[in-house]
Design a protein around this motif. Sequence first.
Motif, mmCIF file in Angstrom:
data_model
loop_
_atom_site.group_PDB
_atom_site.id
_atom_site.type_symbol
_atom_site.label_atom_id
_atom_site.label_comp_id
_atom_site.label_asym_id
_atom_site.label_seq_id
_atom_site.Cartn_x
_atom_site.Cartn_y
_atom_site.Cartn_z
ATOM 1 N N ALA A 120 0.840 -1.199 0.000
ATOM 2 C CA ALA A 120 0.000 0.000 0.000
ATOM 3 C C ALA A 120 0.875 1.249 0.000
ATOM 4 O O ALA A 120 0.566 2.242 -0.672
ATOM 5 N N GLY A 121 1.970 1.210 0.740
ATOM 6 C CA GLY A 121 2.892 2.344 0.767
ATOM 7 C C GLY A 121 3.532 2.593 -0.578
ATOM 8 O O GLY A 121 3.647 3.744 -1.021
ATOM 9 N N SER A 122 3.933 1.527 -1.269
ATOM 10 C CA SER A 122 4.550 1.713 -2.586
ATOM 11 C C SER A 122 3.533 2.216 -3.596
ATOM 12 O O SER A 122 3.866 2.965 -4.516
ATOM 13 N N ALA A 123 2.259 1.832 -3.429
ATOM 14 C CA ALA A 123 1.217 2.327 -4.341
ATOM 15 C C ALA A 123 1.001 3.829 -4.175
ATOM 16 O O ALA A 123 0.628 4.515 -5.128
ATOM 17 N N ARG A 124 1.236 4.344 -2.966
ATOM 18 C CA ARG A 124 1.054 5.781 -2.729
ATOM 19 C C ARG A 124 2.284 6.595 -3.109
ATOM 20 O O ARG A 124 2.210 7.820 -3.184
ATOM 21 N N HIS A 125 3.400 5.953 -3.325
ATOM 22 C CA HIS A 125 4.659 6.659 -3.594
ATOM 23 C C HIS A 125 5.190 6.178 -4.937
ATOM 24 O O HIS A 125 5.802 5.126 -5.027
ATOM 25 N N ARG A 126 4.959 6.951 -5.996
ATOM 26 C CA ARG A 126 5.277 6.488 -7.346
ATOM 27 C C ARG A 126 6.754 6.186 -7.535
ATOM 28 O O ARG A 126 7.120 5.221 -8.202
ATOM 29 N N ALA A 127 7.628 7.000 -6.955
ATOM 30 C CA ALA A 127 9.055 6.779 -7.150
ATOM 31 C C ALA A 127 9.506 5.489 -6.485
ATOM 32 O O ALA A 127 10.318 4.737 -7.033
ATOM 33 N N ILE A 128 8.985 5.225 -5.278
ATOM 34 C CA ILE A 128 9.323 3.962 -4.618
ATOM 35 C C ILE A 128 8.762 2.804 -5.426
ATOM 36 O O ILE A 128 9.421 1.771 -5.609
ATOM 37 N N MET A 129 7.545 2.949 -5.941
ATOM 38 C CA MET A 129 6.932 1.896 -6.736
ATOM 39 C C MET A 129 7.772 1.600 -7.981
ATOM 40 O O MET A 129 7.989 0.444 -8.335
ATOM 41 N N GLU A 130 8.267 2.650 -8.639
ATOM 42 C CA GLU A 130 9.078 2.460 -9.840
ATOM 43 C C GLU A 130 10.396 1.773 -9.527
ATOM 44 O O GLU A 130 10.867 0.936 -10.295
ATOM 45 N N ASN A 131 10.977 2.117 -8.386
ATOM 46 C CA ASN A 131 12.289 1.568 -8.045
ATOM 47 C C ASN A 131 12.206 0.234 -7.316
ATOM 48 O O ASN A 131 13.182 -0.509 -7.284
ATOM 49 N N PHE A 132 11.048 -0.054 -6.747
ATOM 50 C CA PHE A 132 10.896 -1.282 -5.983
ATOM 51 C C PHE A 132 11.147 -2.500 -6.856
ATOM 52 O O PHE A 132 11.783 -3.464 -6.443
ATOM 53 N N ALA A 133 10.637 -2.464 -8.092
ATOM 54 C CA ALA A 133 10.780 -3.597 -8.995
ATOM 55 C C ALA A 133 12.228 -3.819 -9.409
ATOM 56 O O ALA A 133 12.594 -4.908 -9.846
ATOM 57 N N LEU A 134 13.072 -2.789 -9.269
ATOM 58 C CA LEU A 134 14.480 -2.914 -9.642
ATOM 59 C C LEU A 134 15.336 -3.414 -8.491
ATOM 60 O O LEU A 134 16.519 -3.701 -8.665
ATOM 61 N N THR A 135 14.739 -3.531 -7.305
ATOM 62 C CA THR A 135 15.516 -3.818 -6.104
ATOM 63 C C THR A 135 16.266 -5.135 -6.206
ATOM 64 O O THR A 135 17.367 -5.273 -5.697
ATOM 65 N N TRP A 136 15.667 -6.113 -6.877
ATOM 66 C CA TRP A 136 16.300 -7.428 -6.933
ATOM 67 C C TRP A 136 17.397 -7.471 -7.985
ATOM 68 O O TRP A 136 18.483 -7.990 -7.753
ATOM 69 N N SER A 137 17.125 -6.916 -9.174
ATOM 70 C CA SER A 137 18.087 -7.016 -10.268
ATOM 71 C C SER A 137 19.255 -6.049 -10.102
ATOM 72 O O SER A 137 20.379 -6.349 -10.490
ATOM 73 N N THR A 138 19.004 -4.872 -9.528
ATOM 74 C CA THR A 138 20.080 -3.910 -9.257
ATOM 75 C C THR A 138 19.942 -3.464 -7.812
ATOM 76 O O THR A 138 19.476 -2.365 -7.536
ATOM 77 N N PRO A 139 20.331 -4.347 -6.880
ATOM 78 C CA PRO A 139 19.986 -4.099 -5.471
ATOM 79 C C PRO A 139 20.738 -2.946 -4.845
ATOM 80 O O PRO A 139 21.912 -2.733 -5.091
ATOM 81 N N ASP A 140 19.996 -2.173 -4.066
ATOM 82 C CA ASP A 140 20.594 -1.237 -3.130
ATOM 83 C C ASP A 140 20.830 -2.058 -1.872
ATOM 84 O O ASP A 140 19.895 -2.417 -1.167
ATOM 85 N N LEU A 141 22.074 -2.388 -1.597
ATOM 86 C CA LEU A 141 22.350 -3.355 -0.542
ATOM 87 C C LEU A 141 21.820 -2.912 0.811
ATOM 88 O O LEU A 141 21.347 -3.728 1.599
ATOM 89 N N ASP A 142 21.891 -1.611 1.097
ATOM 90 C CA ASP A 142 21.355 -1.131 2.368
ATOM 91 C C ASP A 142 19.858 -1.373 2.439
ATOM 92 O O ASP A 142 19.327 -1.835 3.451
ATOM 93 N N GLY A 143 19.156 -1.050 1.362
ATOM 94 C CA GLY A 143 17.718 -1.251 1.337
ATOM 95 C C GLY A 143 17.351 -2.716 1.438
ATOM 96 O O GLY A 143 16.452 -3.108 2.198
ATOM 97 N N ILE A 144 18.039 -3.568 0.683
ATOM 98 C CA ILE A 144 17.790 -5.002 0.737
ATOM 99 C C ILE A 144 18.017 -5.527 2.146
ATOM 100 O O ILE A 144 17.232 -6.319 2.674
ATOM 101 N N ASN A 145 19.093 -5.104 2.768
ATOM 102 C CA ASN A 145 19.405 -5.586 4.114
ATOM 103 C C ASN A 145 18.376 -5.133 5.136
ATOM 104 O O ASN A 145 18.060 -5.876 6.077
ATOM 105 N N GLN A 146 17.858 -3.928 4.984
ATOM 106 C CA GLN A 146 16.797 -3.472 5.888
ATOM 107 C C GLN A 146 15.560 -4.349 5.755
ATOM 108 O O GLN A 146 14.943 -4.743 6.750
#
Length: 209
Positions: free
Chosen positions: A110-136
């Motif tokens: 629900a949070g990603s649906a309200r935040h377009r930039a997070i929604m756009e980048n969320f799908a990239l998290t696995w293929s081009t991971p932000d290690l800090d974000g992944i670890n959190q």
Amino acid sequence: MAVGGSDGESAGVTRRRAPRVDAIRNREAIIEAAADVLAEQGTAVDVREIARRSGVGMGTLYRHFPKKEDLVHTVLRKDFTEWAESARQAAIDAEDPWAALADFYRQALAGSARHRAIMENFALTWSTPDLDGINQLRVVLEELRVRAAGLLRPGVTTDDLLLLLVSLGHAVEITDECRPQLWNRLLHISLDGLRADHHEPLPGDAAPV
């Protein structure tokens, strides 16, 4: 006299190097405005709109963030960190382990649906991971998996839960405008598949990030 002059010069250099109050204020205003605009419009936003909303000129914006990517990364890292900590605290406070896991997914999507930039980048998290974000995320999901161990089907790993979250985040991205809340249906199906009453072995291994 020479010594006194040297001290005065050193003090002047120190004062010049210290961040000015207005510079700090401008940076904070830029980040705050960027957070609002990125949530509304996504990463394709024109930085002139950010400058307009923050009340600074383009020169000031570029002095703080020479590249648009620098500003986007700063804002998303801040927003993502705050969201992950909030989700972690909510999971800790929940008494029922399964409800905690389900509520975490609902809150995240629900949070990603309200935040377009997070929604756009969320799908990239696995293929081009932000290690800090992944670890959190992994910290939160590991805690949830351990607590719900008796309720999850055998073999489910933390990476399974993490990849499921990223996959559903991609579903939010591609369906939110045309079929809002479809992700909620997919989440229900996915959570049902995680339940312990499914005993058949899972195929393959979950590849770590």
